[in-house]
Design a protein around this motif. Structure first.
Motif, PDB file in Angstrom:
ATOM      1  N   ASP A 167      15.877 -32.666  13.723  1.00 45.79           N
ATOM      2  CA  ASP A 167      15.824 -32.485  12.266  1.00 45.79           C
ATOM      3  C   ASP A 167      15.821 -30.991  11.958  1.00 45.79           C
ATOM      4  OD1 ASP A 167      15.497 -35.202  12.315  1.00 45.79           O
ATOM      5  OD2 ASP A 167      13.449 -35.215  11.567  1.00 45.79           O
ATOM      6  N   VAL A 168      16.693 -30.570  11.047  1.00 42.78           N
ATOM      7  CA  VAL A 168      16.821 -29.159  10.691  1.00 42.78           C
ATOM      8  C   VAL A 168      16.488 -29.007   9.223  1.00 42.78           C
ATOM      9  CG1 VAL A 168      18.423 -27.217  10.514  1.00 42.78           C
ATOM     10  CG2 VAL A 168      18.610 -28.798  12.440  1.00 42.78           C
ATOM     11  N   GLU A 169      15.635 -28.025   8.913  1.00 38.36           N
ATOM     12  CA  GLU A 169      15.246 -27.841   7.506  1.00 38.36           C
ATOM     13  C   GLU A 169      15.028 -26.378   7.177  1.00 38.36           C
ATOM     14  OE1 GLU A 169      11.807 -30.395   7.634  1.00 38.36           O
ATOM     15  OE2 GLU A 169      10.458 -28.702   7.920  1.00 38.36           O
ATOM     16  N   PHE A 170      15.272 -26.085   5.901  1.00 41.39           N
ATOM     17  CA  PHE A 170      14.964 -24.783   5.328  1.00 41.39           C
ATOM     18  C   PHE A 170      13.839 -24.979   4.320  1.00 41.39           C
ATOM     19  CE2 PHE A 170      19.466 -24.483   6.438  1.00 41.39           C
ATOM     20  CZ  PHE A 170      19.515 -23.284   7.109  1.00 41.39           C
ATOM     21  N   TYR A 171      13.003 -23.964   4.169  1.00 37.39           N
ATOM     22  CA  TYR A 171      11.913 -23.997   3.194  1.00 37.39           C
ATOM     23  C   TYR A 171      11.850 -22.628   2.538  1.00 37.39           C
ATOM     24  CZ  TYR A 171       7.076 -23.766   1.497  1.00 37.39           C
ATOM     25  OH  TYR A 171       5.950 -23.600   0.728  1.00 37.39           O
ATOM     26  N   TYR A 190      12.098 -27.812   0.040  1.00 45.21           N
ATOM     27  CA  TYR A 190      12.715 -27.996   1.349  1.00 45.21           C
ATOM     28  C   TYR A 190      14.166 -28.385   1.135  1.00 45.21           C
ATOM     29  CZ  TYR A 190       8.400 -27.981   4.110  1.00 45.21           C
ATOM     30  OH  TYR A 190       7.251 -27.621   4.754  1.00 45.21           O
ATOM     31  N   ARG A 191      15.040 -27.867   1.987  1.00 48.56           N
ATOM     32  CA  ARG A 191      16.431 -28.297   2.038  1.00 48.56           C
ATOM     33  C   ARG A 191      16.656 -28.841   3.443  1.00 48.56           C
ATOM     34  NH1 ARG A 191      21.057 -24.854  -0.708  1.00 48.56           N
ATOM     35  NH2 ARG A 191      20.022 -25.847  -2.489  1.00 48.56           N
ATOM     36  N   TYR A 192      17.024 -30.130   3.508  1.00 47.23           N
ATOM     37  CA  TYR A 192      17.174 -30.825   4.778  1.00 47.23           C
ATOM     38  C   TYR A 192      18.655 -30.878   5.164  1.00 47.23           C
ATOM     39  CZ  TYR A 192      12.452 -32.239   3.593  1.00 47.23           C
ATOM     40  OH  TYR A 192      11.121 -32.232   3.246  1.00 47.23           O
ATOM     41  N   VAL A 193      18.966 -30.409   6.362  1.00 44.48           N
ATOM     42  CA  VAL A 193      20.348 -30.351   6.827  1.00 44.48           C
ATOM     43  C   VAL A 193      20.773 -31.724   7.339  1.00 44.48           C
ATOM     44  CG1 VAL A 193      21.917 -29.272   8.490  1.00 44.48           C
ATOM     45  CG2 VAL A 193      20.147 -27.906   7.372  1.00 44.48           C
ATOM     46  N   GLY A 249      15.103 -33.440  -6.781  1.00 42.57           N
ATOM     47  CA  GLY A 249      15.967 -33.288  -5.613  1.00 42.57           C
ATOM     48  C   GLY A 249      16.901 -34.470  -5.450  1.00 42.57           C
ATOM     49  N   ASP A 250      17.425 -34.650  -4.241  1.00 47.18           N
ATOM     50  CA  ASP A 250      18.428 -35.670  -3.963  1.00 47.18           C
ATOM     51  C   ASP A 250      17.796 -36.970  -3.474  1.00 47.18           C
ATOM     52  OD1 ASP A 250      20.639 -33.912  -4.522  1.00 47.18           O
ATOM     53  OD2 ASP A 250      20.223 -32.916  -2.618  1.00 47.18           O
ATOM     54  N   GLN A 251      18.592 -38.034  -3.524  1.00 43.61           N
ATOM     55  CA  GLN A 251      18.169 -39.320  -2.968  1.00 43.61           C
ATOM     56  C   GLN A 251      18.310 -39.274  -1.456  1.00 43.61           C
ATOM     57  OE1 GLN A 251      16.766 -41.827  -4.335  1.00 43.61           O
ATOM     58  NE2 GLN A 251      17.157 -41.628  -6.515  1.00 43.61           N
ATOM     59  N   PHE A 252      17.344 -39.838  -0.748  1.00 35.16           N
ATOM     60  CA  PHE A 252      17.379 -39.910   0.707  1.00 35.16           C
ATOM     61  C   PHE A 252      17.443 -41.370   1.132  1.00 35.16           C
ATOM     62  CE2 PHE A 252      15.742 -35.726   0.032  1.00 35.16           C
ATOM     63  CZ  PHE A 252      16.071 -34.998   1.159  1.00 35.16           C
ATOM     64  N   PRO A 253      18.085 -41.641   2.261  1.00 40.31           N
ATOM     65  CA  PRO A 253      17.997 -43.009   2.783  1.00 40.31           C
ATOM     66  C   PRO A 253      16.556 -43.315   3.174  1.00 40.31           C
ATOM     67  CG  PRO A 253      19.153 -41.565   4.331  1.00 40.31           C
ATOM     68  CD  PRO A 253      18.887 -40.761   3.092  1.00 40.31           C
ATOM     69  N   GLU A 254      16.246 -44.582   3.292  1.00 37.94           N
ATOM     70  CA  GLU A 254      14.873 -44.982   3.620  1.00 37.94           C
ATOM     71  C   GLU A 254      14.671 -45.016   5.127  1.00 37.94           C
ATOM     72  OE1 GLU A 254      12.220 -48.935   2.985  1.00 37.94           O
ATOM     73  OE2 GLU A 254      13.175 -48.141   1.172  1.00 37.94           O
ATOM     74  N   ALA A 255      13.587 -44.414   5.587  1.00 37.29           N
ATOM     75  CA  ALA A 255      13.227 -44.428   7.000  1.00 37.29           C
ATOM     76  C   ALA A 255      12.541 -45.748   7.332  1.00 37.29           C
ATOM     77  CB  ALA A 255      12.296 -43.252   7.308  1.00 37.29           C
ATOM     78  N   PRO A 256      12.421 -46.106   8.612  1.00 40.98           N
ATOM     79  CA  PRO A 256      11.749 -47.354   8.994  1.00 40.98           C
ATOM     80  C   PRO A 256      10.313 -47.471   8.461  1.00 40.98           C
ATOM     81  CG  PRO A 256      12.934 -46.463  10.872  1.00 40.98           C
ATOM     82  CD  PRO A 256      13.024 -45.446   9.771  1.00 40.98           C
ATOM     83  N   GLN A 267      30.416 -24.569   6.943  1.00 42.51           N
ATOM     84  CA  GLN A 267      29.312 -24.965   6.076  1.00 42.51           C
ATOM     85  C   GLN A 267      28.620 -26.222   6.579  1.00 42.51           C
ATOM     86  OE1 GLN A 267      30.729 -24.935   1.932  1.00 42.51           O
ATOM     87  NE2 GLN A 267      29.537 -23.062   1.775  1.00 42.51           N
ATOM     88  N   LEU A 268      27.329 -26.289   6.289  1.00 43.96           N
ATOM     89  CA  LEU A 268      26.505 -27.438   6.648  1.00 43.96           C
ATOM     90  C   LEU A 268      26.405 -28.383   5.449  1.00 43.96           C
ATOM     91  CD1 LEU A 268      23.567 -25.383   8.204  1.00 43.96           C
ATOM     92  CD2 LEU A 268      25.288 -26.647   9.499  1.00 43.96           C
ATOM     93  N   LYS A 269      26.228 -29.664   5.736  1.00 38.69           N
ATOM     94  CA  LYS A 269      25.911 -30.647   4.693  1.00 38.69           C
ATOM     95  C   LYS A 269      24.385 -30.703   4.596  1.00 38.69           C
ATOM     96  CE  LYS A 269      30.189 -32.181   4.282  1.00 38.69           C
ATOM     97  NZ  LYS A 269      30.997 -31.854   3.150  1.00 38.69           N
ATOM     98  N   TRP A 270      23.854 -30.953   3.394  1.00 41.21           N
ATOM     99  CA  TRP A 270      22.413 -30.930   3.214  1.00 41.21           C
ATOM    100  C   TRP A 270      21.992 -31.776   2.017  1.00 41.21           C
ATOM    101  CZ3 TRP A 270      21.791 -28.972  -1.610  1.00 41.21           C
ATOM    102  CH2 TRP A 270      22.777 -28.099  -2.079  1.00 41.21           C
ATOM    103  N   ARG A 271      20.689 -32.024   1.928  1.00 43.71           N
ATOM    104  CA  ARG A 271      20.057 -32.671   0.776  1.00 43.71           C
ATOM    105  C   ARG A 271      18.826 -31.851   0.410  1.00 43.71           C
ATOM    106  NH1 ARG A 271      20.680 -37.700   3.862  1.00 43.71           N
ATOM    107  NH2 ARG A 271      22.249 -39.004   2.874  1.00 43.71           N
ATOM    108  N   ASP A 272      18.553 -31.761  -0.889  1.00 39.01           N
ATOM    109  CA  ASP A 272      17.350 -31.067  -1.362  1.00 39.01           C
ATOM    110  C   ASP A 272      16.198 -32.041  -1.540  1.00 39.01           C
ATOM    111  OD1 ASP A 272      18.011 -28.401  -1.504  1.00 39.01           O
ATOM    112  OD2 ASP A 272      18.736 -28.500  -3.561  1.00 39.01           O
TER     113      ASP A 272
END
Length: 195
Positions: free
Chosen positions: A148-152, A89-92, A171-178, A59-64
């Motif tokens: 970057d891997v994603e499902f839509y 989108y579901r981001y792997v 959806g889920d919390q994401f870390p902040e990008a630069p 199984q893969l880990k992901w965030r929605d």
């Protein structure tokens, strides 16, 4: 008095205008009319995403990402027509190596075909796959050159809501990008997928 040559052209013009004022659905013919409301469409989207990632082993880990609604518009009048597309989108999070990509694509293709999607490669330059079902459901997998891997997934719905994120489906919390936005970069090393 109308000449014989002009009569068929004028009738054809009137017929075309009538079809387009009705929504041009007869001309496009590729998107079936939706039969579910927004909440049911969100459930369908999440079910397809869940089934897709559950078909992948290990199984893969992901965030929605947030569920979104995009109102459909009449192609002739540009007015909302009471239909919309609901998507997510579901981001792997798991880092997937290029060496494991074919196995991942095979698992996704097998599941989508079983679920009634006609899967095909949609971009030969970057690893990507898309599938469309006869009822209008749409699914896509892609991997960027950065890894970057994603499902839509998108499902049609009956709705007069304006386009935007769906309240309660953030959806889920994401870390902040630069750049200050959400960071979609895979951040989980896996003993199988990342080698």
């Amino acid at each position: 008095m109308m000449s014989r040559q002009k009569f068929p052209v004028s009738v054809a013009s009137m017929l075309l205008a009538t079809i387009c004022l009705g929504g041009c659905s007869t001309l496009s013919g590729d998107t079936p009319e939706p039969t579910v409301n927004v909440n049911e469409a969100v459930k369908q989207v999440d079910s397809i995403l869940d089934g897709t990632v559950n078909a992948v082993r290990p199984q893969l880990k992901w965030r929605d990402g947030p569920a979104r609604i995009s109102e459909r518009r009449n192609s002739f009048t540009n007015k909302a027509n009471g239909e919309a597309d609901v998507s997510r989108y579901r981001y792997v999070r798991t880092k997937v190596s290029k060496a494991k990509l074919n196995g991942l694509l095979a698992a996704i293709t097998k599941y989508w075909n079983k679920e009634g999607f006609k899967a095909s490669t949609s971009n030969p330059r970057e690893p990507s796959l898309s599938g469309k079902a006869e009822d209008g459901r749409f699914a896509k997998f892609s991997m960027s050159s950065f890894g970057d891997v994603e499902f839509y997934v998108s499902v049609g719905a009956l709705s007069s809501e304006r386009s935007g994120d769906i309240k309660g489906e953030e959806g889920d919390q994401f870390p902040e990008a630069p750049n200050g936005g959400p960071d979609y970069t895979p951040d989980v090393q896996d003993s199988y997928w990342s080698k």
